[in-house]
Design a protein around this motif. Structure first.
Motif, mmCIF file in Angstrom:
data_model
loop_
_atom_site.group_PDB
_atom_site.id
_atom_site.type_symbol
_atom_site.label_atom_id
_atom_site.label_comp_id
_atom_site.label_asym_id
_atom_site.label_seq_id
_atom_site.Cartn_x
_atom_site.Cartn_y
_atom_site.Cartn_z
ATOM 1 N N VAL A 170 -4.425 -10.596 -8.202
ATOM 2 C CA VAL A 170 -4.094 -10.011 -6.899
ATOM 3 C C VAL A 170 -5.300 -10.061 -5.962
ATOM 4 N N LYS A 171 -6.500 -9.898 -6.517
ATOM 5 C CA LYS A 171 -7.705 -9.907 -5.691
ATOM 6 C C LYS A 171 -8.322 -11.292 -5.564
ATOM 7 N N VAL A 172 -7.691 -12.289 -6.146
ATOM 8 C CA VAL A 172 -8.127 -13.678 -5.963
ATOM 9 C C VAL A 172 -7.530 -14.183 -4.647
ATOM 10 N N ARG A 173 -8.366 -14.740 -3.797
ATOM 11 C CA ARG A 173 -7.930 -15.073 -2.436
ATOM 12 C C ARG A 173 -6.643 -15.892 -2.403
ATOM 13 N N ASP A 174 -6.542 -16.931 -3.230
ATOM 14 C CA ASP A 174 -5.340 -17.759 -3.198
ATOM 15 C C ASP A 174 -4.364 -17.437 -4.332
ATOM 16 N N GLY A 175 -4.764 -16.506 -5.208
ATOM 17 C CA GLY A 175 -3.890 -16.116 -6.304
ATOM 18 C C GLY A 175 -3.728 -17.163 -7.381
ATOM 19 N N ARG A 176 -4.545 -18.202 -7.350
ATOM 20 C CA ARG A 176 -4.387 -19.300 -8.314
ATOM 21 C C ARG A 176 -5.163 -19.020 -9.600
ATOM 22 N N LEU A 177 -4.689 -19.585 -10.677
ATOM 23 C CA LEU A 177 -5.407 -19.539 -11.936
ATOM 24 C C LEU A 177 -6.645 -20.419 -11.865
ATOM 25 N N LYS A 178 -7.711 -19.992 -12.526
ATOM 26 C CA LYS A 178 -8.887 -20.836 -12.659
ATOM 27 C C LYS A 178 -8.605 -21.926 -13.681
ATOM 28 N N PRO A 179 -9.343 -23.024 -13.643
ATOM 29 C CA PRO A 179 -9.155 -24.070 -14.659
ATOM 30 C C PRO A 179 -9.282 -23.490 -16.060
ATOM 31 N N GLY A 180 -8.290 -23.733 -16.893
ATOM 32 C CA GLY A 180 -8.292 -23.232 -18.256
ATOM 33 C C GLY A 180 -7.779 -21.808 -18.401
ATOM 34 N N GLU A 181 -7.595 -21.096 -17.298
ATOM 35 C CA GLU A 181 -7.099 -19.717 -17.360
ATOM 36 C C GLU A 181 -5.584 -19.719 -17.556
ATOM 37 N N LYS A 182 -5.108 -18.779 -18.340
ATOM 38 C CA LYS A 182 -3.685 -18.655 -18.585
ATOM 39 C C LYS A 182 -3.164 -17.334 -18.011
ATOM 40 N N PRO A 183 -1.938 -17.310 -17.515
ATOM 41 C CA PRO A 183 -1.368 -16.049 -17.034
ATOM 42 C C PRO A 183 -1.195 -15.059 -18.180
ATOM 43 N N ILE A 184 -1.203 -13.790 -17.860
ATOM 44 C CA ILE A 184 -1.095 -12.724 -18.864
ATOM 45 C C ILE A 184 0.355 -12.260 -18.935
ATOM 46 N N PRO A 185 1.008 -12.440 -20.080
ATOM 47 C CA PRO A 185 2.413 -12.038 -20.189
ATOM 48 C C PRO A 185 2.583 -10.589 -20.649
ATOM 49 N N TYR A 186 3.770 -10.055 -20.357
ATOM 50 C CA TYR A 186 4.201 -8.759 -20.891
ATOM 51 C C TYR A 186 5.588 -8.964 -21.504
#
Length: 505
Positions: free
Chosen positions: A380-396
């Motif tokens: 949310v606090k990332v300006r473009d909301g994009r994942l960083k290279p190699g970063e994965k979204p966090i599931p629930y």
């Protein structure tokens, strides 16, 4: 890390009731640390060269947190620094930290932030919510991600209880009208309504809207000019006075939410009005004005005094007493309408451990549910909301920040609020809960939250309706550049399922 034996530090643990308990602890010294005695006083000095700064260079000592269970405390020590380099992360630099675990083994790190450079002897402090302490409790003093020199006056260390659970019994009092009112289920408002918004809310079967008066969110040092603040506030009140009847005709009631406060917030997130009399007094005057204006308005369900209060040190107009004063002022004007009190720590569930009930009629207690923040606010606090290279979204559901999260873990997170409800017979209102639109499993998270709210009989409003696209259930997307309107989302369906429990408008 080497241990200095027989060099014992007497820590005077001082609470607001003036009780004191001596505590002795061995200090384990780090690289660059020395213990010195001058004029009968003990000092800890840490000197770190530039090539050594990447590590945490901190001396540490153990002490017992049991006397401070279920309390919010302030830790204070005198320190001075010389040439401390700026760290990469704002929470590093001069390090004065309490690192402890709770009874479940969860680990916490509370410390001073944004402290580097050169300064002479002065008090530095931070606050910590202790909860139920576990086995680990360490005080750490030194530098992290910084080179330079820092010195601590060990004899000046103080631990002050800011807030603790009241001992005396009390049962919340509600009039027949409030006690018999139906459960409310709805949404947070946009920044400004459009007339057609109420057509949608009526179709959704919403019966409550938390009407936020908001600007400058996330900014510090704003709303200092009270004349200009009042012009803005009056404009918001004018807007809602026109909009409320449109919603009321659809069976919607409103909570007036003072989201932006006179004096704004400091960089630390604290409200200026907790420390500056001018803004504290104006806060009371604002609520008198609002109560006078809306006391006979049938659309208004309640007055939400302070959005997400944050107090992290001693304050002359503390978060609880200032809300008490405002509630008493409102009661003189509007004797019956609910007044809504929020807890400290940005209205977090765990702070209900030390929340004291307000001994006035028709007080409703609000909590915000964004736990775990690593999930609900991911990127949310990332300006473009994009994942960083190699970063994965966090599931629930799943493992989030090292903890297994599912509905039962959410239940445990909310337990302090449930305990408060049962202990005092209090009516509970979840003013905000949400998850970012790109959070995998957001619909499941919302459903689990709502099922818990329903089980406990709590009123609730989702954050938010047609406000920020990041939380909008009428939009979809994987990052800010990808957000687009969506006629139907699984998050929207979960909300509509909840709203169907309301009586038909």
């Amino acid at each position: 890390m080497k241990s200095i034996r027989k060099f014992l530090l007497p820590l005077l643990l001082l609470c607001l009731t003036a009780s004191a308990a001596p505590l002795k602890s061995d200090w384990k010294l780090c690289r660059g640390a020395t213990l010195e005695t001058r004029d009968g006083k003990q000092y800890l000095r840490v000197v770190i060269r530039p090539e050594e700064k990447e590590a945490m260079n901190c001396a540490e000592a153990e002490f017992d947190l049991a006397p401070w269970a279920d309390s919010m405390v302030e830790l204070t020590i005198r320190a001075r620094a010389k040439g401390v380099s700026a760290p990469v992360n704002y929470y590093n630099g001069v390090k004065f930290m309490l690192n402890f675990t709770d009874e479940t083994g969860k680990e916490y790190w509370n410390n001073v932030v944004r402290l580097d450079g050169t300064f002479d002897w002065r008090d530095i402090s931070f606050a910590a919510l202790i909860g139920r302490p576990g086995k680990k409790s360490l005080l750490k003093l030194g530098l992290q991600e910084s080179s330079g020199e820092v010195e601590f006056d060990l004899g000046s260390l103080r631990v002050t209880k800011l807030f603790g659970a009241p001992a005396e019994p009390y049962t919340a009092v509600y009039s027949d009208t409030v006690a018999s009112a139906p459960q409310f289920r709805g949404v947070m408002s946009p920044v400004r309504f459009k007339a057609e918004d109420f057509d949608t809310l009526g179709e959704w079967n919403v019966n409550l809207v938390r009407a936020q008066m908001i600007r400058n969110w996330g900014k510090a040092g704003t709303d200092r000019d009270l004349g200009e603040y009042d012009v803005w506030l009056d404009g918001m009140l004018d807007h809602y006075e026109k909009m409320f009847p449109l919603g009321y005709r659809k069976g919607i009631r409103f909570v007036i939410d003072l989201h932006t406060l006179p004096g704004g917030r400091y960089e630390s997130g604290e409200m200026a009005m907790f420390h500056e009399k001018e803004y504290a007094d104006h806060f009371i005057a604002v609520w008198k004005k609002i109560a006078e204006r809306f006391k006979d308005n049938p659309a208004v369900w309640g007055y939400d005094l302070v959005n997400e209060p944050s107090q992290i040190r001693r304050a002359p107009y503390d978060y609880w007493n200032l809300q008490r004063r405002a509630a008493e002022a409102v009661r003189e004007i509007d004797p019956e309408r609910p007044v809504i009190l929020e807890s400290n720590g940005w209205d977090a569930p765990e702070t209900f451990r030390y929340l004291a009930p307000l001994k006035l009629k028709n007080i409703i207690y609000q909590v915000h549910m964004y736990k775990p923040g690593a999930y609900t606010h991911q990127r949310v606090k990332v300006r473009d909301g994009r994942l960083k290279p190699g970063e994965k979204p966090i599931p629930y559901p799943g493992k989030i920040a090292g903890t297994d999260y599912d509905k039962e873990k959410l239940r445990r997170d909310l337990q302090p609020v449930r305990d408060f409800q049962k202990k005092y017979g209090a009516r509970i209102y979840v003013g905000e809960f949400s998850a970012a639109i790109w959070a995998p499993g957001a619909a499941d998270y919302l459903r689990d939250c709502i099922e818990l709210f329903e089980e406990y009989g709590w009123d609730w409003t989702y954050h938010a309706f047609r406000e920020s696209p990041v939380w909008d259930v009428e939009k979809a997307g994987t990052n800010r550049g990808d957000i687009r309107p969506a006629a139907d989302t699984d998050r929207r369906r979960v909300l509509l399922e909840g709203f169907r429990r309301n009586k038909v408008n």
